[in-house]
Design an enzyme around this catalytic site. Structure first.
Site, mmCIF file in Angstrom:
data_model
loop_
_atom_site.group_PDB
_atom_site.id
_atom_site.type_symbol
_atom_site.label_atom_id
_atom_site.label_comp_id
_atom_site.label_asym_id
_atom_site.label_seq_id
_atom_site.Cartn_x
_atom_site.Cartn_y
_atom_site.Cartn_z
ATOM 1 N N ASP A 38 2.147 7.973 -4.205
ATOM 2 C CA ASP A 38 1.351 7.527 -4.446
ATOM 3 C C ASP A 38 0.662 8.629 -5.527
ATOM 4 O OD1 ASP A 38 0.667 8.836 -1.498
ATOM 5 O OD2 ASP A 38 -1.425 8.058 -2.298
ATOM 6 N N GLY B 109 -15.138 5.691 1.049
ATOM 7 C CA GLY B 109 -15.404 4.914 -0.550
ATOM 8 C C GLY B 109 -15.970 6.359 -1.219
#
Length: 499
Positions: A264, A137
């Site tokens: 993406d 993250g």
């Protein structure tokens, strides 16, 4: 498929930035995202800020340097009125279906109304989300600096792009190939919706959500598609194709390699997004591969136009459930094949000082590019010197070539074509070319020098480079080294998908 789960904790109202926040993406419904808050980082510090983006959002420049701003844009302090979330999407990576992806380290705070229209604000590197998969993250300092600088550099070059408000750093360790330190980039764009968002819902048979998303994009960004004859979703595909064609043509004209054109990483608005292993060309090599992770060369410089079409084809497949038949999608994609080369020739003509595209210009350009490739001529320096040669001083350009006679023959043809233009004035043409061909671009070694200084706690080189990139066509004092040939060690820099 992993369904989004609302994990947002209850928080105090947070810092009031005196901005009118909303989040229209959140109005799409829970199938599209997970609500969550950023994960704080210890001991944050400033790395860089963009006053121009602060102005865009209506933020006070002086406040942007404050401790409150530092905490807010590191994710340590909630911002009143925001509705933080991470969106889910899927996609093709290096030509293979990768399944569910999503915002693995990016958290959308919301959107702000500006004179340029609503702008979404997103924190990249703000902590784990349900879509982080095997990731942590986080983003590291080196890649965050590269994204910050290149976002603003591309904007200054006139290329459609996301923007970057600021970068903050932290001593928190992050493991990549080695232990690095964490950073957060605050990114800004009208929307961060990607081709992969459509692929996600189409691939999973969620055609109601697919229609909802496509209608949302049409109503927000492509309203003319509602009035177009035929199927509005086919009209959307054609409009996205046109924007993508223009963006990729501009990449090619300035020598920009994206490096990881996965579906993406493709914006539904035709914006350059997700700056990872990008590079501006040094020596011109049409087959240059800037991404060390791209072992097959899928995203080489000269393949970018065709890869963009491949990605648009994937988007067309995703939209098929909303169309009457496959032919509608194929017809919507067909214009790209003419639009992209036409846009590229138009941009190349501007670089050559030619105001209109005429018969023979494509061959003139092609001959030049072959000569440049054969002699590995520095891309940016060539075009800058050619600009200066518009009023006759060709020798500095000639010195870049080994095949002098071949260049002389080309230069003669170019001068004849240049001077044959109605109303040709050498000085005016030179000035126009100097406003088209940049003096400074974000070469890998320039970014690397700024990164190494920043790792040592010195952000002065980053600020100096940022100023130059914000004025890429100007001869600013103290910048000669930024416009010079790259050092020998520049060719040894390896940029990968690791960030």
């Amino acid at each position: 498929m992993n369904r989004p789960v609302d994990t947002a904790p209850e928080l105090a109202p947070g810092l009031d930035l005196d901005l009118s926040w909303r989040n229209r993406f959140a109005e799409l419904g829970d199938a599209f995202f997970t609500r969550l808050q950023p994960t704080p980082l210890p001991a944050p510090h400033w790395v860089g800020t963009s006053p121009a983006v602060a102005d865009l959002l209506g933020l006070d420049r002086a406040w942007l340097a404050s401790p409150a701003a530092l905490d807010a844009f590191t994710g340590n302090l909630p911002i009143a009125g925001t509705q933080p979330l991470a969106s889910v999407y899927s996609g093709h990576q290096f030509g293979h279906w990768a399944g569910q992806l999503g915002d693995g380290r990016a958290i959308l705070l919301g959107e702000v109304d500006t004179p340029a229209g609503p702008q979404e604000v997103q924190l990249k590197g703000a902590g784990l989300t349900p879509y982080s998969r095997m990731g942590d993250g986080r983003a590291v300092l080196r890649s965050s600096i590269r994204e910050f600088l290149c976002s603003e550099a591309m904007h200054a070059l006139g290329i459609p792009t996301s923007r970057a408000l600021c970068v903050t750093g932290s001593p928190a360790p992050v493991r990549r190939e080695e232990i690095e330190t964490a950073a957060v980039v605050t990114r800004v764009a009208p929307s961060f919706i990607r081709f992969g968002h459509f692929e996600h819902f189409s691939h999973n048979g969620l055609h109601g959500e697919l229609r909802h998303l496509a209608s949302f994009v049409i109503d927000r960004f492509y309203p003319a598609c509602r009035a177009a004859p035929g199927n509005p979703y086919a009209a959307l595909l054609e409009a996205v194709s046109a924007r993508t064609a223009e963006m990729v043509a501009q990449w090619q004209a300035v020598g920009f390699c994206h490096g990881v054109m996965n579906t993406d990483n493709m914006s539904i608005l035709g914006l350059t997004i997700d700056y990872g292993p990008f590079q501006f060309l040094d020596a011109f090599n049409p087959g240059h591969i800037c991404n060390h992770s791209d072992s097959g060369g899928r995203y080489a410089y000269n393949r970018q136009p065709n890869i963009a079409y491949w990605n648009l084809f994937a988007l067309g497949q995703a939209l098929l459930p909303l169309m009457d038949d496959q032919q509608q999608a194929l017809d919507a994609l067909e214009p790209y094949k003419a639009l992209m080369p036409a846009a590229l020739q138009r941009h190349m003509n501007a670089k050559l000082g030619l105001e209109r595209v005429e018969e023979g210009d494509a061959e003139l350009t092609d001959t030049l590019m072959k000569l440049m490739a054969a002699d590995a001529v520095d891309f940016t320096i060539f075009w800058r010197r050619l600009s200066e040669a518009a009023d006759g001083a060709v020798d500095p350009v000639r010195d870049l070539f080994l095949q002098r006679e071949a260049f002389d023959a080309w230069a003669l043809r170019w001068r004849e074509r240049l001077c044959a233009q109605p109303g040709f004035v050498a000085g005016a043409t030179r000035d126009r070319m100097l406003r088209t061909n940049p003096r400074v671009v974000l070469r890998n070694h320039l970014g690397e020098l700024a990164i190494q200084r920043a790792k040592a706690g010195d952000f002065s080189e980053l600020a100096r480079l940022q100023l130059a990139l914000e004025h890429p066509f100007d001869d600013l004092p103290g910048q000669d080294d930024l416009a010079a040939f790259p050092p020998d060690w520049a060719s040894q820099i390896e940029i990968s998908c690791s960030s």
